[in-house]
Design an enzyme around this catalytic site. Sequence first.
Site, PDB file in Angstrom:
ATOM      1  N   ASN A 124       0.826  -1.205   0.000  1.00 49.55           N
ATOM      2  CA  ASN A 124       0.000   0.000   0.000  1.00 49.55           C
ATOM      3  C   ASN A 124       0.864   1.259   0.000  1.00 49.55           C
ATOM      4  OD1 ASN A 124      -2.373   1.422  -0.082  1.00 49.55           O
ATOM      5  ND2 ASN A 124      -3.144   0.709   1.870  1.00 49.55           N
ATOM      6  N   HIS A 133      -8.641   3.823   8.054  1.00 46.11           N
ATOM      7  CA  HIS A 133      -9.110   2.483   7.694  1.00 46.11           C
ATOM      8  C   HIS A 133     -10.529   2.232   8.186  1.00 46.11           C
ATOM      9  CE1 HIS A 133      -4.856   1.464   6.786  1.00 46.11           C
ATOM     10  NE2 HIS A 133      -5.424   0.639   5.939  1.00 46.11           N
TER      11      HIS A 133
END
Length: 514
Positions: free
Chosen positions: A346, A377
């Site tokens: 990521n 998140h």
Amino acid sequence: MDAAFKTTGSKWLLPVSEYFGFPLDQVNFLACQLFGLAAAFWFRLYLSPSHASPLVRHAVATLLGITFVIFCFGWYSAHLLTVVLSSYLIIIKADINNVHRYSMVMAMGYLTVCQISRVFIFNYGILSTDFSGPLMIVTQKITTLAFQLHDGKTKDAQIYMHTNASMSLVNRPSLTEYLSYNLNFLSVLVGPCNNYKDYVDFIEGRHIRRRLSQHSGTCNGQNGYDKMPDPSPVSAVCHKLLVCCGCMLFFLIVTRSLPISYNADTDFVSHAPFLTRLTYAFFSIQAARPKFYFAWTLADAINNGAGYGFKGIDENGKPSWDLICNLNIWGIETATSFKTFIDNWNIQTGVWLKTVCYDRAPRYRVELTFILSALWHGVYPGYYFTFITAIPITMAARAIRKNFRHHFLCSRGVKLVYDIITWAATQLAICYTVMPFLLLAVEPTMVYYRSMYFHVHIISILVAFALHQKHKPRDPCAATKTFSSSSSSSSFCSPSSRLSQCQAAHSNNNVKGD
């Protein structure tokens, strides 16, 4: 109708979903991405800067992106439009000294409210209502642009020392440019985040020329590359599509046969030996990665297909199309340290965390970056278990590397043994750390950690504490001597003149979220 085959988006592909047995929302997503890949080539060939004005390219990219979001999420797409339009009002109305703060609070606040509703209203994120993925990407773009606009107007030299000044903005974007940057079809569904200047260069036809002019072989701007035709992305796209096919086959054959939830199954935990549970956890986590590889690699291929993502000429003299690449699969699978793994996973989210948080926090940089990553998140408890667990593991990994690695550099064979051991330890530590991230809820997470006897927590805390106490300096001279010795033995930052810069980068790299 079964919940897996319900969606707030289009139901046109319901027969395909039922035939193959895949959730309808996933079928819709894949259909949009495959259509987006074809549209990307059309966009590059028939709406190139030589054939269409920037306004037309912006408008088409935006309309296609909005169409994709509506097709996948139906009326939930209104959330993306709401947050983007609200952010644009802040961009044009807010004082330049506070525009980045207002944008961050608004975008992260809206995302958090949506994440809370996803957990507590929609029963831990029913896929058919999971519009949070595009909202997370939009949040990154909104805040990235706001911080770069603030940097372009500020006179604070301290900010420029820590940021990429070439990406800062001196003019506010128009509404058309802002909508296109945030909602374009290339990245609206799964990202990755990218710099506003790079995107506008791509739309206006300067992207590849500018990258070629920055090639290391340039001499007064004349390196011969300005006379060659634009390199084609076809080879890079084909390579990435082959990777996607491999990941899809792996998912169909292996991943579905190793469900993550089995790690918290009561019968399995009660009756299987510890080594069996550890082995299953390891392979189930390994098997869970290809779905991320597939999504991110396909997104990268779509951007490349449109002619976006050109990085320059690599050391072999070949075009590189990895400017906004979100992962390095080989680096992930062969990582021999926690840091190396996170560096290759990521990637663009790590860049975002560094840009908007780590480089700007006056103190407690690591902690604040972990908190921001967790909030971005979502609010699943499993996310916070993962990020909290990562802290002592990171401290222990740093301490072990600092104290022991230099003893294994005497020969290639000894170094190979060290690499094998650290590879296994890294992969097991990653498995242990990210398991709650996939289990999501508190109960299965605690079942799993109890089945593992919390061994990684205990070992990492003891190791970090013991090595810290062992090398704790007794006086300033000892501190200086120890600090100098450990830094000279580090493989990352051997030049002493770059010590502070490398340490800052390492600290940040160890707190990426995903």
